[in-house]
Design an enzyme around this catalytic site. Structure first.
Site, PDB file in Angstrom:
ATOM      1  CG  HIS A 249      49.191  44.224  45.773  1.00 34.86           C
ATOM      2  ND1 HIS A 249      50.333  43.789  46.405  1.00 34.86           N
ATOM      3  CD2 HIS A 249      48.291  43.221  45.907  1.00 34.86           C
ATOM      4  CE1 HIS A 249      50.141  42.585  46.889  1.00 34.86           C
ATOM      5  NE2 HIS A 249      48.899  42.203  46.607  1.00 34.86           N
TER       6      HIS A 249
HETATM    7  C1  UD1 Z   1      45.161  40.022  43.296  1.00 33.33           C
HETATM    8  C2  UD1 Z   1      44.889  39.139  44.521  1.00 33.33           C
HETATM    9  C3  UD1 Z   1      45.965  39.384  45.566  1.00 33.33           C
HETATM   10  C4  UD1 Z   1      47.342  39.238  44.969  1.00 33.33           C
HETATM   11  C5  UD1 Z   1      47.457  40.199  43.796  1.00 33.33           C
HETATM   12  C6  UD1 Z   1      48.805  40.196  43.130  1.00 33.33           C
HETATM   13  C7  UD1 Z   1      42.554  38.614  45.085  1.00 33.33           C
HETATM   14  C8  UD1 Z   1      41.455  38.926  46.014  1.00 33.33           C
HETATM   15  N1  UD1 Z   1      43.624  39.439  45.135  1.00 33.33           N
HETATM   16  O1  UD1 Z   1      44.985  41.373  43.697  1.00 33.33           O
HETATM   17  O2  UD1 Z   1      45.816  38.452  46.611  1.00 33.33           O
HETATM   18  O3  UD1 Z   1      48.306  39.519  45.948  1.00 33.33           O
HETATM   19  O4  UD1 Z   1      46.469  39.822  42.838  1.00 33.33           O
HETATM   20  O5  UD1 Z   1      48.859  41.239  42.183  1.00 33.33           O
HETATM   21  O6  UD1 Z   1      42.458  37.678  44.338  1.00 33.33           O
HETATM   22  N2  UD1 Z   1      44.264  44.975  36.744  1.00 33.33           N
HETATM   23  C9  UD1 Z   1      44.908  45.300  35.603  1.00 33.33           C
HETATM   24  N3  UD1 Z   1      45.470  44.298  34.877  1.00 33.33           N
HETATM   25  C10 UD1 Z   1      45.410  43.007  35.260  1.00 33.33           C
HETATM   26  C11 UD1 Z   1      44.732  42.683  36.445  1.00 33.33           C
HETATM   27  C12 UD1 Z   1      44.177  43.665  37.188  1.00 33.33           C
HETATM   28  O7  UD1 Z   1      44.980  46.446  35.208  1.00 33.33           O
HETATM   29  O8  UD1 Z   1      45.965  42.148  34.555  1.00 33.33           O
HETATM   30  C13 UD1 Z   1      43.664  46.042  37.555  1.00 33.33           C
HETATM   31  C14 UD1 Z   1      42.180  46.104  37.369  1.00 33.33           C
HETATM   32  O9  UD1 Z   1      41.811  47.428  37.324  1.00 33.33           O
HETATM   33  C15 UD1 Z   1      41.624  45.464  38.629  1.00 33.33           C
HETATM   34  C16 UD1 Z   1      42.711  45.793  39.656  1.00 33.33           C
HETATM   35  O10 UD1 Z   1      43.941  45.808  38.919  1.00 33.33           O
HETATM   36  O11 UD1 Z   1      40.389  45.938  38.980  1.00 33.33           O
HETATM   37  C17 UD1 Z   1      42.804  44.771  40.743  1.00 33.33           C
HETATM   38  O12 UD1 Z   1      42.970  43.478  40.201  1.00 33.33           O
HETATM   39  P1  UD1 Z   1      42.400  42.177  40.938  1.00 33.33           P
HETATM   40  O13 UD1 Z   1      42.686  40.959  40.168  1.00 33.33           O
HETATM   41  O14 UD1 Z   1      41.013  42.426  41.337  1.00 33.33           O
HETATM   42  O15 UD1 Z   1      43.201  42.142  42.270  1.00 33.33           O
HETATM   43  P2  UD1 Z   1      44.711  42.516  42.638  1.00 33.33           P
HETATM   44  O16 UD1 Z   1      44.681  43.802  43.363  1.00 33.33           O
HETATM   45  O17 UD1 Z   1      45.658  42.388  41.492  1.00 33.33           O
END
Ligand code: UD1
Length: 414
Positions: A249
């Site tokens: 991820h």
């Molecule tokens: C976040 C954390 C990372 C952690 C990871 C675990 C930061 C900078 N990153 O990364 O350290 O290891 O979580 O998963 O805080 N999305 C969904 N559903 C959700 C949440 C996110 O579909 O419930 C999608 C969205 O399109 C979003 C993307 O995933 O833009 C990334 O989510 P985000 O919370 O920005 O960061 P993670 O990559 O999950």
């Protein structure tokens, strides 16, 4: 953004108006003081870190005539049922007292929204201390909001460093540590890192690893699940066939089509010999679609080879899968720690790790993202007999209890 005023805050208002809040009577009639804590969690890996602490705060006997009162705030950074709700259920976590519902956005937007929405909550609840865990955007945002209001901050999992400032988590870790009042460290490397950054040693406590507390508490229950039978790698609870796991991820791995394709190429070669289960993070799924890489994934249900995609798994399902794997490929920090305790060979698909104890004492090897190197390292790991690893110091399931003891001592002195 308006949010429904939670019952816990209304109850607190009532208590305050009757001046009951700081002194209550224990069941034995003694007058005890209340330590009011507020924890902020946001993303999946935060939930397993806070669960053992909540259990500890709930069950701990009063000491030095102090007891804990605890309010759980979910920033809403992870909002999916698969990334959030299911994990809460598996861990037996109470529903959050408050959900800030920030959801997705750029780093600036996400961090700013948590700050904006958390500030009134802190002003209302007036905690004695805010607890933050790990290194996600919600961690830094909450620590910063509290520190600016003059509220003490405790950082759980402090001191880890990858020395790679391109990782958003590294920025979050360093800044959170710089403004924390108490820093709870999970492995020895963190002590040296904080010392070098000039953090006063009286603020720093090596307490072990709350994520491992969580794992040890749930391992037995996870082992009883029929999940491996459902995946077709085991029959009626017998010995499973060898299989691997892949989790990806990190933006550095999944936002770049060449890197992602390279990793999948390596996996495809290895998966000709045994199945590799791939619980796909939403960010990774989106990119696999956008980059036209879905063809790497096996579409044959019950297939005994290939890269087999799965939805993001619950905590217990993932633990049961992890505990019996022959090998794990990952870019997650938490998975490096979990495989170390389980003794499962882990190849970390990054150029560094902020968790060196998993390499020095555990079953982890940092191999980067070059497909040739990944395949060679995997073949080497697969030739060795299965489980072997040593548990890092204090990864014994008692970290939450040590943290609570330090908090009682700290507030006992106030
Ligand atoms: C976040 C954390 C990372 C952690 C990871 C675990 C930061 C900078 N990153 O990364 O350290 O290891 O979580 O998963 O805080 N999305 C969904 N559903 C959700 C949440 C996110 O579909 O419930 C999608 C969205 O399109 C979003 C993307 O995933 O833009 C990334 O989510 P985000 O919370 O920005 O960061 P993670 O990559 O999950």
């Amino acid at each position: 953004m308006p949010y429904p005023r939670p019952t816990v805050l209304c109850a607190l208002d009532w208590c305050r108006s009757y001046e009951l809040i700081f002194q209550i009577f224990s069941p034995v009639g003694r007058c005890v003081g209340m330590i009011r804590l507020l924890s902020v969690v946001g993303a999946r890996p935060n939930f397993m870190k806070i669960a053992p602490l909540i259990e500890e705060f709930r069950n701990r006997e009063p000491a030095q005539d102090l007891i804990f009162e605890h309010c759980l705030v979910h920033s809403g950074q992870h909002y999916d049922q698969l990334l959030s709700g299911n994990i809460f259920n598996d861990l037996g976590l109470p529903p959050p007292d408050i959900n800030l519902e920030v959801a997705s956005g750029s780093h600036a937007v996400q961090t700013a929204e948590v700050m904006k929405r958390l500030e009134p909550v802190l002003l209302d609840y007036r905690p004695d201390m805010v607890l933050v865990v790990g290194d996600v955007n919600s961690t830094l945002a909450a620590a910063l909001t509290a520190a600016k209001l003059g509220i003490a901050v405790a950082h759980i999992e402090a001191g880890l460093r990858s020395f790679d400032m391109k990782m958003p988590e590294e920025i979050n870790r360093k800044l959170t540590d710089a403004i924390s009042t108490l820093l709870f460290v999970s492995e020895q490397s963190g002590i040296g890192n904080l010392q070098r950054e000039g953090i006063a040693s009286e603020k720093v406590f090596l307490v072990g690893n709350v994520m491992i507390d969580c794992l040890l508490r749930h391992r037995e229950v996870a082992a009883k699940l029929s999940f491996l039978d459902q995946l077709g790698v085991r029959k009626n609870g017998g010995d499973p066939i060898p299989y691997g796991i892949l989790t990806l991820h990190r933006p550095s791995n999944v936002d770049d089509p060449k890197t992602l394709a390279g990793i999948l190429n390596a996996m495809k070669t290895l998966a000709a010999e045994f199945p590799i289960f791939f619980p796909v993070h939403p960010r990774t799924r989106k990119n696999l679609e956008n980059f036209g890489l879905l063809n790497y994934l096996s579409d044959a249900a019950g297939s005994r080879t290939g890269i087999i995609p799965l939805d993001p798994l619950g905590y217990l399902e993932f633990l049961s899968l992890n505990d019996q794997a022959r090998i794990v490929f990952t870019d997650s920090g938490g998975v490096q720690e979990e495989t170390t305790v389980l003794g499962i060979p882990c190849l970390t698909l990054r150029d560094n790790t902020e968790r060196p104890a998993t390499v020095e004492q555990g079953s982890n090897e940092v191999v980067g993202v070059d497909p040739v190197r990944i395949i060679a390292a995997a073949r080497c790991a697969l030739q060795k007999p299965g489980r072997s690893s040593q548990r890092p110091t204090l990864w014994d399931g008692k970290a939450a209890s040590r943290i609570a003891a330090v908090l009682l001592e700290y507030f006992g002195r106030q």
